[in-house]
Design an enzyme around this catalytic site. Structure first.
Site, PDB file in Angstrom:
ATOM      1  N   ASN A  49       0.857  -1.183   0.000  1.00 39.75           N
ATOM      2  CA  ASN A  49       0.000   0.000   0.000  1.00 39.75           C
ATOM      3  C   ASN A  49       0.893   1.232   0.000  1.00 39.75           C
ATOM      4  O   ASN A  49       1.360   1.681   1.042  1.00 39.75           O
ATOM      5  CB  ASN A  49      -0.905  -0.039   1.230  1.00 39.75           C
ATOM      6  CG  ASN A  49      -1.985   1.019   1.165  1.00 39.75           C
ATOM      7  OD1 ASN A  49      -1.767   2.095   0.622  1.00 39.75           O
ATOM      8  ND2 ASN A  49      -3.132   0.709   1.728  1.00 39.75           N
ATOM      9  N   ASP A  50       1.116   1.769  -1.179  1.00 37.55           N
ATOM     10  CA  ASP A  50       2.017   2.909  -1.363  1.00 37.55           C
ATOM     11  C   ASP A  50       1.619   4.120  -0.534  1.00 37.55           C
ATOM     12  O   ASP A  50       2.390   5.064  -0.404  1.00 37.55           O
ATOM     13  CB  ASP A  50       1.976   3.346  -2.828  1.00 37.55           C
ATOM     14  CG  ASP A  50       3.032   2.645  -3.650  1.00 37.55           C
ATOM     15  OD1 ASP A  50       4.068   2.276  -3.087  1.00 37.55           O
ATOM     16  OD2 ASP A  50       2.810   2.483  -4.857  1.00 37.55           O
ATOM     17  N   CYS A  51       0.404   4.106  -0.051  1.00 40.86           N
ATOM     18  CA  CYS A  51      -0.121   5.296   0.618  1.00 40.86           C
ATOM     19  C   CYS A  51      -0.127   5.180   2.126  1.00 40.86           C
ATOM     20  O   CYS A  51      -0.560   6.098   2.811  1.00 40.86           O
ATOM     21  CB  CYS A  51      -1.522   5.583   0.102  1.00 40.86           C
ATOM     22  SG  CYS A  51      -1.500   5.927  -1.649  1.00 40.86           S
ATOM     23  N   ASN A  60       2.080   5.638   4.693  1.00 44.69           N
ATOM     24  CA  ASN A  60       3.434   6.191   4.810  1.00 44.69           C
ATOM     25  C   ASN A  60       3.689   6.536   6.273  1.00 44.69           C
ATOM     26  O   ASN A  60       3.359   7.616   6.737  1.00 44.69           O
ATOM     27  CB  ASN A  60       3.565   7.441   3.928  1.00 44.69           C
ATOM     28  CG  ASN A  60       2.943   7.228   2.552  1.00 44.69           C
ATOM     29  OD1 ASN A  60       1.958   7.885   2.200  1.00 44.69           O
ATOM     30  ND2 ASN A  60       3.488   6.304   1.800  1.00 44.69           N
ATOM     31  N   GLN A  81       5.651   9.162  -1.235  1.00 46.76           N
ATOM     32  CA  GLN A  81       6.418   7.933  -1.407  1.00 46.76           C
ATOM     33  C   GLN A  81       7.907   8.133  -1.147  1.00 46.76           C
ATOM     34  O   GLN A  81       8.589   7.219  -0.744  1.00 46.76           O
ATOM     35  CB  GLN A  81       6.220   7.376  -2.823  1.00 46.76           C
ATOM     36  CG  GLN A  81       4.987   6.517  -2.962  1.00 46.76           C
ATOM     37  CD  GLN A  81       3.714   7.336  -3.052  1.00 46.76           C
ATOM     38  OE1 GLN A  81       3.656   8.317  -3.778  1.00 46.76           O
ATOM     39  NE2 GLN A  81       2.702   6.955  -2.303  1.00 46.76           N
TER      40      GLN A  81
END
Ligand code: BGC
Ligand code: NOJ
Length: 805
Positions: free
Chosen positions: A482-484, A486, A499
């Site tokens: 899940n790139d989001c 963070n 990212q």
């Protein structure tokens, strides 16, 4: 509501109105030259790289939508129209666009003139061929002008759209006979040009945009077309185009075919010129000669059909449900190939100038095309592995043209390395090519620092093992799948990349998802270590996986589901203790796929929570409750309005993880229901809600918190294609290659009774019939099999498999 229908026999989707809820597109090209084409003729073409070698111009996010394409106009005695409906949008008496496998046929008819255009990129050809078939369907003679149009892009698509002080002074062209040559920048460092030719004498041409269209006109009313005469303009500096005028006389019933070729040509450095200042056109003449007759075009189309016949014959099913069959046999596999070719670069949602190839994306894409193009999958694996760092971490992306890691994005996504294990395992299971493990592959493309591919896998595995946090779970780094999410970003500055920005270091944020991924790929890693004769490594890995499973159950379990993570401060993410974002999908799917909690009940409990809380009419949402405000410590995930993207959207990529997980519990109906909810052929009936193409998966469908629940975004280039193919073919239909044999283990919904599957694997053909009722078991060539794993047959053999469930 539908806007067309499937033609399964022809392997086409037939769009019967131009007014679809969004441009519905297709891809032309299979190797190096590609085009995107919408059902109303929009789109563009490029050679290899949509940013660095773009041939024709396209303006994204335009008003109206989908402006710009290679267009054919008709002027029939002053009546101007376009057979693709756009851009003129004159009413048509008949409209139909058929998107097929690497070709599109669009037909428009008005006042007894029918124009049927077939667009495709022939195999091994760096050009689009457009066969324009004009027919007089009336009973009086017709005399009309046909105009072609393509707007050239100045190669570098980013520069083309941003650097006008330069680009508006660059354009150059040459014309020879019926061929137009776009030669901008050829005078300096380029040794390539574009050619746009036709196999007929022309009555006129244009290469200058303003002369053809008129500065104040749009594509809907080019002055030359309206006047019925090209200007024979030569471009100088401003916008370069290619336009031909052909005068067509047709008796009643008469038909005339014109073949246009729009291609990319490269010359050797020392053969750039045929005379001072005149480009060497020899290779272009050869290209045009290859497609100068109708027979040549037919032969090239037939070749392409055969190419797809061969490709798709590796897995075919006849299930009794046409919606299943058309996904499995045609469209899902086709989408996997398009994704193989383009990764995330060029679609109607990816501009072609942004992302390179993702490390995790490319490894997951492999799962969907490894059976289609094993040799190219092998090459892809070695390219990806060469971007891994010596410490086992990886560049998050690499550039397809240079195959080098992308410094701007860099590294630090701690799930990345493990996907290489998943990708390589899938490749070896499919092909049996164990030798790939011994290939010497550089680290970070440094020829002086290399190791076997297995050594790369070892470093992947140990990277996860050695980068763990206080609970013994893997550190998340910048983000995992899940790139989001963070957890070290803490961004307060508008525009900062979630990212790549890490505003706090020394964090110990941990990911339960990566733990699940680790445990899931461990058995494959163990098997590959054993293939390498590394027994101690295999035993160690087995023990490490068991330990990680225990850690997940101890520190990654929230009571009713798996936790998602621990944040920078050691607080739980994805826990009932939170106000929002209590339950996340990813660890539920992946941990159960990995077998965690199967015996002790957590697996079942987690999947029941998914069914109760995350499921919706349109698929399973990423999380609940959606985030209603920005959480500094969670990052981009909380930036989207509720129901969109990672903030509780239906991310179609991870839905099949849950479907696969359900098959591990034997809950076939649920698994199938989940797949059907997001499978495009099953959503066709609600096209007005779904809005995107009903023949390919979309990355995202708006979740239940969104005002437009059910509306899809980002079709075509998504890991969704590969994972859904895996879910339906390997786990629901249940035919999957393993290291030692072909597993035949269907987990079929009640609605499916009898089916047949043909699977080609490692050169042998397996004809599998599955019947419901009777005593369960598998028979191979008439003999009962112990278990469900069929030992691989010799290449060339044909094996009859009868499965009773
Ligand atoms: C998107 C993600 C994507 C990421 C990296 C984010 O804005 O929501 O889906 O993976 O960008 O490009
Ligand atoms: C799209 C990205 O390409 C992929 O790498 C990522 O896993 C998903 N978005 C989820 O964030």
């Amino acid at each position: 509501m539908r806007f067309g229908h499937f033609d399964d026999e022809a392997r086409e989707y037939v769009i019967t109105t131009p007014r679809t809820p969004y441009p519905w597109i297709n891809y032309l090209g299979t190797e190096e030259f590609f085009g995107l084409i919408s059902h109303t003729g929009g789109g563009y073409s490029f050679y290899k790289d949509a940013r660095m070698r773009r041939l024709t111009r396209y303006r994204y996010n335009n008003v109206p939508i989908d402006v710009g394409g290679r267009y054919y106009y008709v002027n029939d005695g002053g009546d101007v129209w376009t057979p693709t409906w756009s851009p003129v949008k004159a009413d048509l008496d008949h409209f139909e666009t058929r998107h097929g496998l690497s070709y599109t046929v669009s037909t428009g008819e008005r006042n007894n003139v029918r124009v049927e255009t077939t667009y495709f990129v022939p195999l091994a050809t760096n050009a689009e061929v457009h066969r324009v078939r004009v027919t007089n369907t009336g009973d009086s003679p017709k005399s009309l002008q046909l105009f072609s149009f393509a707007e050239f892009n100045l190669w570098n698509a980013f520069d083309d759209q941003t650097n006008y002080q330069r680009t508006l002074s660059l354009a150059e062209a040459e014309v020879e006979g019926s061929a137009i040559y776009h030669t901008s920048e050829y005078r300096e460092r380029r040794n390539h040009y574009a050619v746009y030719g036709v196999n007929a004498a022309i009555a006129g041409f244009d290469t200058d945009r303003d002369s053809f269209i008129g500065l104040h006109n749009g594509f809907d009313a080019p002055e030359a077309v309206v006047d019925g005469a090209c200007r024979n303009s030569m471009v100088s500096g401003w916008g370069a185009i290619g336009a031909h005028q052909i005068d067509v006389e047709l008796a009643p019933g008469e038909q005339r075919d014109l073949v246009f070729v729009l291609g990319y040509v490269e010359n050797p450095q020392d053969e750039k010129w045929e005379a001072p200042g005149v480009v060497n056109k020899e290779p272009a003449r050869e290209l045009l000669a290859r497609f100068s007759t109708g027979e040549q075009v037919e032969a090239a189309l037939a070749e392409m059909r055969e190419y797809w016949d061969g490709m798709l014959s590796a897995y075919t099913v006849s299930s009794g449900d046409e919606k299943v069959d058309r996904m499995v046999n045609i469209w899902n596999q086709y989408q996997c190939m398009v994704t193989f070719n383009l990764s995330r670069s060029a679609s109607y949602f990816e501009s072609g100038i942004g992302r390179g190839m993702g490390f995790r994306d490319s490894n997951q894409d492999l799962l969907g095309f490894v059976h289609l193009v094993p040799a190219r999958a092998r090459e892809r694996i070695l390219d990806i592995a060469a971007t891994q760092f010596p410490d086992g971490s990886a560049y998050h992306q690499y550039q397809p043209l240079t195959k080098r890691g992308n410094h701007d994005v860099g590294t630090g996504f701690n799930d990345d390395p493990l996907w290489l294990i998943e990708g390589v395992a899938a490749y070896i299971k499919e092909t049996g090519d164990e030798a790939i493990l011994r290939e010497d592959v550089p680290f970070d493309n440094d020829p002086d620092d290399s190791g076997t591919l297995f050594e790369h896998l070892r470093r992947s595995f140990h990277h996860a093992l050695h980068n763990r946090g206080p609970h013994g779970l893997p550190l998340i780094g910048r983000a995992d799948w899940n790139d989001c999410l963070n957890l070290n970003c803490f961004s307060e500055t508008p525009g900062e990349s979630f990212q790549t920005t890490e505003n706090r270091t020394g964090g110990t944020a941990e990911s339960v998802f990566i733990a699940g991924l680790f445990v899931h790929c461990a058995p494959d890693y163990v098997a590959m270590a054993e293939l390498m004769g590394e027994q101690a490594e295999a035993d160690g890995a087995r023990a490490a996986a068991a330990e990680m499973s225990a850690v997940v159950l101890e520190h990654g379990w929230d009571g009713d589901w798996f936790l998602r993570a621990y944040d920078f401060f050691g607080e739980k993410v994805g826990s009932a203790e939170r106000d929002e974002g209590q339950l996340f999908i990813e660890p539920q799917g992946y941990c159960v796929m990995a077998g965690i909690g199967l015996e002790t009940g957590e697996a079942r409990r987690a999947l029941d929570s998914v069914a109760e809380i995350l499921n919706s009419d349109h698929g399973i949402v990423v999380l609940q409750p959606a985030f209603t405000r920005y959480y500094l410590e969670l990052g981009e995930i909380s930036t989207y309005p509720p129901g969109y993207k990672e903030n509780a959207g239906i991310f179609c990529h991870n839905n099949p993880w849950v479907a696969i997980a359900e098959t591990r519990l034997g809950r076939a109906d649920r698994a199938f229901e989940y797949w059907k909810k997001i499978a495009p052929s099953f959503r066709e009936e609600i096209s007005e809600v779904h809005r995107l193409e009903p023949y390919v998966y979309a990355q995202m469908i708006a979740g239940k918190d969104a005002p437009r629940h059910g509306e899809a975004k980002n079709s075509w280039l998504t890991g969704t294609a590969a994972w859904n193919f895996v879910a339906i073919t390997q786990h629901i239909l249940g035919i999957r290659p393993e290291f030692d044999g072909l597993r035949v283990d269907p987990c079929l919904p009640e609605s499916m009774t009898n089916l047949t599957i043909n699977r080609r694997c490692r050169g042998a053909e397996y004809q599998i019939t599955v019947t419901r009722g009777g005593s369960p078991g598998v028979q191979v060539d008439g003999a009962a099999l112990e278990g469900t794993l069929i030992p691989y047959a010799t290449p060339g053999e044909s094996v009859d498999v009868a499965v009773t469930i």
